[in-house]
Design a protein around this motif. Structure first.
Motif, mmCIF file in Angstrom:
data_model
loop_
_atom_site.group_PDB
_atom_site.id
_atom_site.type_symbol
_atom_site.label_atom_id
_atom_site.label_comp_id
_atom_site.label_asym_id
_atom_site.label_seq_id
_atom_site.Cartn_x
_atom_site.Cartn_y
_atom_site.Cartn_z
ATOM 1 N N CYS A 153 5.227 -0.442 0.365
ATOM 2 C CA CYS A 153 5.043 0.169 1.682
ATOM 3 C C CYS A 153 4.011 -0.653 2.451
ATOM 4 O O CYS A 153 3.105 -1.239 1.864
ATOM 5 N N GLU B 255 1.327 -1.365 -2.299
ATOM 6 C CA GLU B 255 0.922 -0.810 -1.004
ATOM 7 C C GLU B 255 0.131 -1.869 -0.250
ATOM 8 O O GLU B 255 -0.883 -2.361 -0.741
ATOM 9 N N TRP C 54 -4.708 9.969 -7.546
ATOM 10 C CA TRP C 54 -5.535 9.058 -8.335
ATOM 11 C C TRP C 54 -6.830 9.677 -8.848
ATOM 12 O O TRP C 54 -7.544 9.066 -9.639
ATOM 13 N N TRP D 194 8.041 11.524 -2.281
ATOM 14 C CA TRP D 194 7.120 10.377 -2.368
ATOM 15 C C TRP D 194 5.724 10.973 -2.489
ATOM 16 O O TRP D 194 5.244 11.626 -1.564
ATOM 17 N N TYR E 240 7.129 12.852 1.896
ATOM 18 C CA TYR E 240 5.828 12.424 1.374
ATOM 19 C C TYR E 240 4.989 13.684 1.190
ATOM 20 O O TYR E 240 4.914 14.534 2.096
ATOM 21 N N HIS F 43 -0.256 15.374 4.609
ATOM 22 C CA HIS F 43 -1.138 14.255 4.216
ATOM 23 C C HIS F 43 -2.447 14.840 3.676
ATOM 24 O O HIS F 43 -2.577 16.057 3.520
ATOM 25 N N HIS F 44 -3.432 13.966 3.414
ATOM 26 C CA HIS F 44 -4.669 14.429 2.760
ATOM 27 C C HIS F 44 -5.377 15.530 3.563
ATOM 28 O O HIS F 44 -6.096 16.342 2.991
ATOM 29 N N ASP G 155 1.522 11.086 -3.225
ATOM 30 C CA ASP G 155 0.308 10.318 -2.931
ATOM 31 C C ASP G 155 -0.893 11.191 -3.290
ATOM 32 O O ASP G 155 -0.763 12.383 -3.593
ATOM 33 N N PHE H 281 -8.000 8.850 7.926
ATOM 34 C CA PHE H 281 -9.240 9.128 7.188
ATOM 35 C C PHE H 281 -10.388 9.545 8.108
ATOM 36 O O PHE H 281 -11.515 9.745 7.646
ATOM 37 N N TRP I 79 -2.462 3.839 8.739
ATOM 38 C CA TRP I 79 -1.112 4.425 8.615
ATOM 39 C C TRP I 79 -0.863 5.381 9.770
ATOM 40 O O TRP I 79 0.190 5.395 10.372
ATOM 41 N N PHE J 105 8.673 4.548 7.195
ATOM 42 C CA PHE J 105 7.654 5.491 6.740
ATOM 43 C C PHE J 105 7.078 6.112 8.011
ATOM 44 O O PHE J 105 6.881 5.405 9.007
ATOM 45 N N ARG K 41 4.214 7.295 -8.296
ATOM 46 C CA ARG K 41 2.843 7.699 -7.970
ATOM 47 C C ARG K 41 2.501 9.129 -8.356
ATOM 48 O O ARG K 41 1.331 9.501 -8.409
HETATM 49 O O1 FHN Z 1 -4.740 7.300 1.461
HETATM 50 C C1 FHN Z 1 -3.369 7.108 1.668
HETATM 51 C C2 FHN Z 1 -3.064 6.444 2.976
HETATM 52 O O2 FHN Z 1 -3.536 7.224 4.010
HETATM 53 C C3 FHN Z 1 -1.566 6.269 3.113
HETATM 54 O O3 FHN Z 1 -0.903 7.508 3.120
HETATM 55 C C4 FHN Z 1 -1.071 5.430 1.987
HETATM 56 C C5 FHN Z 1 0.419 5.175 2.011
HETATM 57 O O4 FHN Z 1 0.817 4.537 0.860
HETATM 58 N N1 FHN Z 1 -1.399 6.052 0.691
HETATM 59 C C6 FHN Z 1 -2.806 6.365 0.485
HETATM 60 C C7 FHN Z 1 -3.576 5.247 -0.020
HETATM 61 O O5 FHN Z 1 -3.016 4.776 -1.195
#
Ligand code: FHN
Length: 455
Positions: A273, A254, A198, A193, A144, A101-102, A195, A54, A281, A30, A228
């Protein structure tokens, strides 16, 4: 059964070639890499004891200020071929890369946002370089994608007004456009993948998650999508309201693994993971992260644990902000790879050894050959001796160490169906023995002395 429009599409695991390959791969790398990798968990001299990716939220950094970090993303030390070489050395068979990513920063030049590598100091398609480099070395590539996006003005955590619904509708169009763009730009990738799915806003849009899976699979036949992504008509995630798995494999494990006794988990494909430090991460340069780094023996144990229950292990690496690989992670990758080069036979393409109970000192694994079971011994007791309880009706015919470290094993029949392995003459690492098993023809189960025994 509840009537669902957007629930599970399959009642049992996929058996096509692409899915078989996913299953055989067993060990993946990953990669979490983005603007957060440059800050490495530290902001204005303060070490934030939290996942490095974060940081903008934890340190409450204004969005515009964070976005300006793209101007510094020049990644002089980045070499996609070197990353791919390390993955090969580690023994990984596939790679999952954070395309977005976020934080919302895209590692490819997306036509749907300005916040991407093409406009950053680096000015190149970094994701494309990685896809090509890893595929060139024979690894399968997965992308991802975080649906959660802190940068996009239309992102909403929940939908509390008509305005929210409109904004979030625009956001979902944007995300679907980006996902189709990724599938069209990199059509050789094997899967997506997901993410950041939620939040209430996504759960209220199960139809969108269903459409995303459909559309991506139309663009790339055989594509593999993690559970997911999905929510159903009622907001149930991973599994629909009837308890059936959505997506192609369960991706909920996770930083935790299933109970080693849990046979139910083997009924579907799954992947766990894992971070190398306790909970970051992205690359984290703080003392907190360093203190909690796992060693290669622990990581190998986790890999074996997953395989013994028919799952994949996706181990995370956090390259640094200049594009170089973290020195400690290089060492771990090489240690795991060296172990796998001797013992990979017990891992790749292997899964649950049916009828062999969890032994406590490690794990059993087995492939298609019913005459061979692998004993992966990761917790050697102080006595140096372990017991093999053979399933009823089976006899042990041979016990072959896969590496020189296990050459000192002494095999002794204790009583019918119970064999003792004395490992005190072996080197103390995770040892693997290929056990030759067959139907018990007589009471005497250990037929030939092991040629490797040093006594
Ligand atoms: O918030 C993310 C985190 O930074 C990371 O990417 C993980 C990887 O599974 N997924 C999230 C938390 O579930």
């Amino acid at each position: 059964m509840i009537e669902l429009k957007y629930g599970a599409e399959m009642a049992s695991p996929r058996q096509d070639q692409a899915m078989q390959k996913f299953r055989e791969n067993r060990f993946g790398q990953f990669i979490h890499w983005g603007l957060y990798s440059m800050q490495a968990g530290i902001w204005q001299g303060k070490d934030y004891e939290f996942a490095a990716e974060f940081l903008p939220k934890i340190a409450q950094i204004p969005e515009a200020q964070w976005a300006r970090l793209a101007e510094q993303f020049s990644i002089e030390a980045f070499d996609a071929a070197e990353w791919a070489s390390l993955a090969v050395e580690a023994g990984a068979k596939y790679i999952t890369i954070t395309a977005k990513h976020h934080e919302g920063f895209c590692l490819w030049p997306s036509e749907f946002t300005d916040f991407h590598v093409g406009n950053a100091a680096v000015g190149r398609d970094v994701l494309g370089e990685l896809v090509r480099a890893y595929e060139h070395r024979g690894l399968d590539v997965y992308l991802y994608y975080s649906v959660l996006d802190w940068h996009h003005p239309d992102w909403r955590y929940r939908l509390e007004s008509t305005e929210d619904e409109h904004a979030f509708g625009r956001y979902l169009d944007f995300a679907l456009n980006q996902l189709c763009e990724l599938a069209k730009r990199y059509p050789s990738v094997k899967g997506f993948w997901f993410d950041g799915t939620w939040d209430e806003s996504v759960k209220a849009n199960g139809a969108w998650t269903w459409r995303v899976e459909r559309q991506l699979k139309e663009l790339i036949p055989g594509l593999i999508v993690s559970s997911r992504l999905r929510a159903d008509d009622f907001g149930a995630r991973h599994r629909d309201s009837n308890g059936l798995l959505m997506g192609d494999y369960e991706s909920g494990y996770e930083r935790r693994l299933p109970d080693p006794w849990d046979r139910a988990v083997t009924e579907q494909d799954w992947e766990a993971c894992m971070t190398i430090p306790q909970a970051s991460w992205g690359h984290h340069a703080g003392v907190w992260a360093e203190r909690t780094v796992k060693n290669s023996a622990e990581l190998i144990d986790m890999l074996a644990h997953c395989v013994s229950l028919g799952g994949n292990f996706l181990l995370n690496f956090g390259p640094t902000g200049d594009g170089s690989l973290a020195p400690g992670e290089r060492v771990l990758a090489r240690e795991i790879g060296s172990w796998l080069s001797a013992n990979g036979e017990a891992i790749f393409g292997k899964g649950l050894a049916r009828n062999w109970a969890y032994p406590g000192w490690g794990y059993f694994s087995q492939g298609a050959d019913p005459a061979t079971v692998y004993a992966i011994v990761s917790k050697i007791p102080v006595s140096g001796r372990i017991r093999l309880n053979l399933p009823a009706g089976l006899a042990l015919r041979s016990c072959t160490p896969l590496s020189a470290a296990g050459a000192g094993v002494v095999v002794q029949e204790l009583e019918k169906s119970i064999v003792q392995l004395d490992l005190s003459g072996c080197r103390p690492e995770t040892l693997v023995f290929a056990l030759g098993v067959a139907a018990a023809a007589s009471d005497r189960i250990w037929t030939e002395p092991n040629p490797d025994v040093v006594n």
